[in-house]
Enzyme design. Structure first.
Site, mmCIF file in Angstrom:
data_model
loop_
_atom_site.group_PDB
_atom_site.id
_atom_site.type_symbol
_atom_site.label_atom_id
_atom_site.label_comp_id
_atom_site.label_asym_id
_atom_site.label_seq_id
_atom_site.Cartn_x
_atom_site.Cartn_y
_atom_site.Cartn_z
ATOM 1 N N GLN A 108 0.845 -1.203 0.000
ATOM 2 C CA GLN A 108 0.000 0.000 0.000
ATOM 3 C C GLN A 108 0.878 1.250 0.000
ATOM 4 O O GLN A 108 1.985 1.263 0.528
ATOM 5 C CB GLN A 108 -0.972 0.020 1.187
ATOM 6 C CG GLN A 108 -0.311 0.033 2.556
ATOM 7 C CD GLN A 108 -1.278 0.313 3.702
ATOM 8 O OE1 GLN A 108 -2.419 0.734 3.484
ATOM 9 N NE2 GLN A 108 -0.820 0.104 4.927
ATOM 10 N N ASN A 159 2.904 2.730 3.011
ATOM 11 C CA ASN A 159 4.245 2.254 3.344
ATOM 12 C C ASN A 159 5.317 2.875 2.450
ATOM 13 O O ASN A 159 6.441 3.114 2.889
ATOM 14 C CB ASN A 159 4.316 0.725 3.257
ATOM 15 C CG ASN A 159 3.400 0.045 4.264
ATOM 16 O OD1 ASN A 159 2.317 -0.375 3.906
ATOM 17 N ND2 ASN A 159 3.808 0.001 5.511
ATOM 18 N N TYR A 176 -4.757 6.703 15.743
ATOM 19 C CA TYR A 176 -4.168 7.282 14.540
ATOM 20 C C TYR A 176 -3.369 8.560 14.789
ATOM 21 O O TYR A 176 -2.469 8.864 14.016
ATOM 22 C CB TYR A 176 -5.216 7.425 13.431
ATOM 23 C CG TYR A 176 -5.321 6.103 12.671
ATOM 24 C CD1 TYR A 176 -4.340 5.743 11.763
ATOM 25 C CD2 TYR A 176 -6.327 5.196 12.926
ATOM 26 C CE1 TYR A 176 -4.364 4.528 11.103
ATOM 27 C CE2 TYR A 176 -6.364 3.960 12.266
ATOM 28 C CZ TYR A 176 -5.379 3.639 11.356
ATOM 29 O OH TYR A 176 -5.385 2.435 10.706
ATOM 30 N N ARG A 230 -1.448 8.662 17.282
ATOM 31 C CA ARG A 230 -0.219 7.934 17.618
ATOM 32 C C ARG A 230 0.611 7.690 16.355
ATOM 33 O O ARG A 230 1.823 7.853 16.340
ATOM 34 C CB ARG A 230 -0.615 6.613 18.300
ATOM 35 C CG ARG A 230 0.493 5.733 18.817
ATOM 36 C CD ARG A 230 1.013 4.722 17.830
ATOM 37 N NE ARG A 230 -0.026 4.146 17.001
ATOM 38 C CZ ARG A 230 0.182 3.599 15.837
ATOM 39 N NH1 ARG A 230 1.387 3.509 15.327
ATOM 40 N NH2 ARG A 230 -0.824 3.136 15.110
ATOM 41 N N HIS A 241 -11.586 5.210 9.308
ATOM 42 C CA HIS A 241 -11.373 4.236 10.376
ATOM 43 C C HIS A 241 -12.389 4.374 11.505
ATOM 44 O O HIS A 241 -12.207 3.803 12.577
ATOM 45 C CB HIS A 241 -9.946 4.360 10.927
ATOM 46 C CG HIS A 241 -8.905 3.941 9.934
ATOM 47 N ND1 HIS A 241 -8.741 2.637 9.543
ATOM 48 C CD2 HIS A 241 -8.004 4.671 9.232
ATOM 49 C CE1 HIS A 241 -7.767 2.567 8.642
ATOM 50 N NE2 HIS A 241 -7.311 3.790 8.431
ATOM 51 N N ASP A 298 -13.921 -1.566 24.413
ATOM 52 C CA ASP A 298 -14.193 -1.375 23.000
ATOM 53 C C ASP A 298 -13.349 -2.470 22.338
ATOM 54 O O ASP A 298 -12.175 -2.627 22.684
ATOM 55 C CB ASP A 298 -13.699 0.020 22.613
ATOM 56 C CG ASP A 298 -13.928 0.346 21.145
ATOM 57 O OD1 ASP A 298 -14.427 1.436 20.868
ATOM 58 O OD2 ASP A 298 -13.566 -0.476 20.269
ATOM 59 N N HIS A 350 -19.882 -2.292 20.634
ATOM 60 C CA HIS A 350 -19.548 -1.187 21.539
ATOM 61 C C HIS A 350 -20.500 -1.153 22.732
ATOM 62 O O HIS A 350 -21.344 -2.028 22.871
ATOM 63 C CB HIS A 350 -19.584 0.119 20.747
ATOM 64 C CG HIS A 350 -18.587 0.128 19.630
ATOM 65 N ND1 HIS A 350 -18.874 -0.399 18.387
ATOM 66 C CD2 HIS A 350 -17.303 0.545 19.589
ATOM 67 C CE1 HIS A 350 -17.796 -0.294 17.612
ATOM 68 N NE2 HIS A 350 -16.821 0.262 18.321
#
Lengths: 730, 730
Positions: A136, A139, A248, A250, A407, A427, A458
């Site tokens: 992808q 990367n 994300y 992060r 996401h 979660d 959830h």
């Protein structure tokens, strides 16, 4: 458009600095680091680690294979290892003046210069943004970030001919691919876009290519609608919340910080670290506040739960922030747990502080915090309510934000609960084994959309066994929750209330949470969830409890001899039904044990309700899901009020064999009033009486309320009051 | 009999020391401790902890309730807290000279003196050994141990009248109850008996009652067939293995050491610590060798897995052993993790060493060790094969011991595997929530006998879906496994072989395990399990794997839409069948992930076999069992050979997103020969070939073998050889 592009180009048309290195760190800076290595243990250790890694490759012919494998496979891992190796070797060249490190980088770069021009889309590419070196494009962007910095670090050692070969062979095909073939992907406001801009921008700085830098900053059209500044504008709320969630940020925090740092070296006039009221400072602080006491990022949206703030990305951000934003104590706590530093000025500086500080606090300074979502801060938000401290910290997460891009999960008004470092109401996170080739090439598994993103995975209401927004991202991203009120000032009584009226047609969802600490220290969450509709519906409120079942106060029928899935779609098909109960007008209490603490969910059952115990694993032939339980309260009606009290209690010590307060202290819950105007709940806790009264239509803080109940009148000011034995709880 | 009793009485008829205290520690000893407190941090901390606990009760009227509740209930916990409180307060009286501590003890003892004479059997008593203060007599014995020491500690502060009241009211009814009403229980050779003897003996020492001490030492008949010395003779093998297993030596070690210590003070001529070649030293060392690197005792027989060497019992044994057996480095490692010490000479001494030692090793000095079982060491045994070290230690446990008394499981030739601190192939342990009242009053749950003790809950062959010895303890205790050979000298090749011919009528079971470390560091277990019978049987070999399924090399049919139990009895009724496969002449490979490491079971399938994936939870309406998976290889035939290779491989790092060597390197397994004389297995591992040849009938170490295979001849000396690419593996 052209004019705008011209203006941008003009404003920032100062020549790119000719002195190299300058991207990851400047020449002077690295000379300073070199002198500090021996003085600070963690700097020395970080240096020694990369030296050991790189030295093992010195003088060897390193493979640059034709791309073939998905994530976790050989070619994927080799290319990933190569870019780290080149970056580290480039650093060592500057820190040791040993020419062999430069040669290692040069040889690899020349191999890539041969490989890259001929590459077509990767044979394992399955996404809409295929890569070339990797499966992808994301990367490939990672590769550009590190390889660009590596080139910059050894540039001075190369001949003009070598430079030309590398710039045209290794970099140009990749940059062209991302900015031309994948133009719309490159211009996305999304974590992929951040990495792509950082990659192209850093290569631009390393190669002195102004075109690249401008595309990185302002998008391929150089109009500012895309690119790095647009990312800084669009991905964060004004208070620093990153719209894709903690997992994300992060991931994106590294390209944000690393590229900003490079820009700060070559374009100080951009004042990139002060951009948008120092949004990058807020971003890091918000990210760290979204971790648990063990450093793990709270799972919100797609998220792998193992990720914590010791990851490479956070090392980069913390060390740079320490340098550019000032020396904050909390960063030192994080850096100590990271136990490694960048080999730049920030890294050396924080290493010095780690060496010289005697009393570094064991925990980051966590606090209750509410974040808005959306670039303007008007797209709902997410709150983290906290009580107690250090190892005993309890955190309640409440999400009423926007969808969170591609996401996002369908979990409006979802909660999760953490206590003493453990997930209590969880979660699921995402269904993915990142980089494990056997598990679908390390990609998101089909069960991620099928289960993990669905509402039933959830802790929020599911209407008619369907997910919110029918699990359609394109619908969900038009809406967000709306905060009604919040109050964080009194540590004994923290409250947050939000509604969501668009998740299900014709149904209004309204949830209010009170995180309370009683005078004797006991902690509890009072959870009032109102559903309103004109038509009858089935409402399921699941609690994804994490622990061993200790006791249910009611009779239930267990699936002892056969188990079937609870439903057929929308995630329900993955749930084995373990047991069910039909209850009427009662208090249902369910106690479970997580490590050394008991937790009880006390549920008011008015009229009738079903309780269902489930466990994931049905319709999962590949064992892609963890086997995890949930406790679902099911009600039928047009408008229903779920009143639940989640109590943290007692202690179980299996080593010394003591068990204390293993029974809940909640004795009775009464819904004294529940209508459009007010909700009033009375909870008997041992000998004491807790009363919560909230207004459901006027949330102003100075509004005075006077409410006449059967045998009492309650008066208060503001959206709610919490009384304990008749007096406001403090 | 009478004569023998007389002789014993005569030999040890020296008067019991009149000076008190003397049971837990002597007066002089406590004066020394008092002076050391300020000097050694961990001693000071231990002192401060009990002082804080006790000070909270000073001057308060402490409840001594009429016994009513089972374990975990109020009266149970109060009485348990009371005896700890009395002991600690007695200690503080000696260490501070503050009379209030003595008064606290006195007031409680006088309350017990009123309560105890009137007690009948506890209302919650269900066992054959009912208690009076507690639901079972064992807890009454615990009470005697601590209360006896407490009385001894404050005895000098009491008037003659108070002493009489306490001795006749608090102690006498309890001692009489245990030694008369429960005489046969008191005389059992069993952990309960150890506690009972210690309790009665310590009370005897504290009260100067020779009759009590004699009963404690030699049994109620004073003939030496029961009592403490008989326990020391009967419960341990000559090398210190405790026949009930590690969980119960953890429990019994405290009365063994505490009573021995008291005896050493009043009857030094007994030389109790040197008794039976210092059996108590061997017992402690054997117990510590039976822990994992996290300090947890390996689960063998009934066992709670949380128990580790930081428990109170081990603090007592380690500190006393440090003093009486000499200062061994390994004890210091354990004491450091315990982070508390006894307030006696041993505790003060080890606290001094902890203060003054700079480089205390992070792990206990674990080593491969084989223990015999039975008082004479001729009842089989249990082995712990270890390879690698510190955080990377791998331990393979193999049980071929005797049944293990009333807490034994039906798991002859069972294994379990531990790696890097984790359980990889697990033993379920016991089904019990100790002291959690809601879970059957904290007793062993019905599922303990129903599932946890059954053969299918272990990692050994089950014949015809029945447990070994038909799950009858009275049958099982007549037999034990028999070791055939073992070899621990070469760390790269460790081997152990044992057989069991009585577990199933007409079936002989023979298992040989090789724990290997290949030259490049890879670790694997080669497991050869032969079953022999003249009649056809169904043989199930379960692997209770602990981890996430990554990949099976074969096709299987998963129970996606419905799950049913695998069987109807002998533990099978608790297993949901998750999937099954029918295989023929192939290599079946199953990879799972535990934390950061991959594990693959490679199974040779000759002719046909079934593979079944299961998970506990069926027929468990009370959620008493943890939901845990197993992987079962099922074969049918008269004589079957199970060849399995368990490989430890690769690394998964979810934080840095690297996955290496996630595929097994075992490529092929060939059974070259398998008959009564020899078993020869060839395993292709990548490009290398591993050959294991073992003799099945002559196990002498100097026997020379020469075996002609199709295209080679193998020669070796001793029971087996392991060749790697043609040469002996070293």
């Amino acid at each position: 458009m052209r004019l705008l592009a011209f203006v941008f180009s003009f404003i920032f048309s100062v020549p790119l600095q000719a002195q190299h290195p300058v991207a990851f760190a400047t020449k002077t800076e690295l000379e300073g680091v070199k002198k500090s290595i021996a003085a600070y243990p963690v700097l020395q250790k970080s240096f020694a680690e990369i030296k050991t890694d790189v030295d093992a490759w010195l003088g060897r012919d390193i493979d640059v294979p034709v791309p073939k494998d998905p994530a976790g496979g050989y070619t994927h891992d080799r290319h990933k290892a190569n870019y780290t190796l080149m970056f580290n070797s480039g650093l060592l060249y500057n820190l040791t003046s040993d020419f062999r490190y430069a040669t290692l980088v040069k040889n690899l770069l020349l191999k890539y210069a041969k490989l890259n021009p001929a590459l077509k889309n990767h044979p394992q590419a399955t996404s809409s943004s295929p890569g070339r070196i990797f499966w992808q494009a994301l990367n490939d962007a990672n590769w550009l970030v590190y390889t660009g910095m590596a080139y910059d670090l050894v540039r001075n050692s190369l001949t003009a001919d070598e430079r030309t070969k590398i710039e045209n062979g290794a970099f140009k095909p990749e940059v062209n691919f991302l900015t031309q073939d994948l133009k719309s992907w490159f211009n996305l406001i999304h974590n992929h876009g951040v990495w792509a801009c950082a990659g192209v921008g850093i290569v631009g700085i390393a190669t002195g290519n102004k075109d690249y830098v401008d595309m990185a900053l302002y998008g391929t059209e150089k109009d500012g609608k895309a690119g790095f500044l647009a990312q800084l504008n669009g991905l964060f709320s004004p208070d620093g919340y990153y719209t894709e969630g903690p997992y994300y940020i992060r991931y994106a925090i590294l390209p944000f910080y690393i590229f900003a740092n490079a820009l700060n070296n070559v374009k100080p006039e951009l004042k990139i670290f002060q951009y948008r009221n120092s949004i990058l400072k807020k971003a890091l602080e918000a990210g760290l506040q979204q971790t648990n006491i063990n450093g793990r990022f709270f799972p919100v949206n797609d998220a792998l739960k193992e990720k914590d703030f010791t990851s490479t990305e956070l090392v980069a951000a913390v060390d740079i922030a320490w340098e550019v934003y000032g020396k904050e104590e909390g960063l030192l706590t994080v850096a100590k747990k990271q136990d490694r530093v960048l080999l730049n000025r920030g890294g050396a500086s924080i290493a010095a502080a780690l060496t010289n500080s005697k009393n570094i606090k064991p925990y980051y300074p966590y606090k209750s915090v509410e974040f808005t979502d959306g670039a303007k801060g008007n797209e709902g938000g997410i709150s983290f309510l906290r009580v107690d401290k250090d190892a005993n910290l309890t955190t309640l997460v409440f999400k009423y934000a926007s969808h969170g891009l591609s996401h996002g999960h369908f979990d409006q008004l979802g909660i999760s609960l953490f206590d003493k470092g453990s997930e209590i109401l969880q979660d699921y996170g995402s269904a993915r084994f990142v980089n494990i080739e056997q598990k679908w090439g390390g990609r998101y598994l089909p069960e991620n959309k099928g289960y993990a993103a669905q509402t039933i995975a959830h802790n929020t209401v599911v209407v008619d066994e369907k997910s919110q927004f029918n699990a359609k991202e394109e619908v969900a991203e038009n809406y967000h929750g709306e905060k009604l009120f919040s109050s964080f000032g009194n540590p004994a009584v923290q409250a947050i209330s939000a509604k969501q009226e668009n998740a299900y047609p014709g149904v209004s969802l309204h949830r209010t949470l009170y995180l309370l600490q009683l005078p004797e220290g006991k902690k509890l969450v009072v959870d009032l969830f109102n559903t309103t509709s004109t038509a009858p519906h089935q409402y399921d409120l699941p609690f994804q409890y994490n622990g061993q079942v200790i006791k249910a106060s009611f009779n239930y029928k267990a699936s002892t001899a056969m188990q079937k899935p609870l439903g057929t779609k929308n995630g329900y098909q993955y749930l084995w039904k373990e047991a069910e109960a039909n209850l009427r007008d009662t208090l249902a209490q369910f106690t479970f044990l997580n490590k050394k603490t008991y937790y009880t969910i006390s549920s008011l059952i008015t009229d009738s309700a079903q309780i269902i115990f489930t466990r994931t694993g049905a319709n999962d032939p590949d064992f892609n899901l963890r086997r995890e339980p949930s406790y679902i309260i099911r009600k039928r009606g047009a408008a229903e009020t779920f009143v639940n009290v989640i109590e943290v209690h007692g202690e179980f010590d299996p080593v010394s064999e003591f068990s204390t307060a293993s029974y809940p202290s909640v004795q009775q819950i009464t819904l004294k009033q529940s209508d459009e105007q007010y909700t009033v709940v009375e909870i008997r806790i041992g000998e004491d009486v807790l009363v919560i009264a909230q207004c459901n239509e006027d949330f102003s803080t100075n509004k005075e309320h006077s409410l006449h109940l059967t045998n009492a009148t309650i008066k208060w000011t503001g959206p709610f009051t919490v009384l304990y034995d008749g007096s406001p709880l403090k």
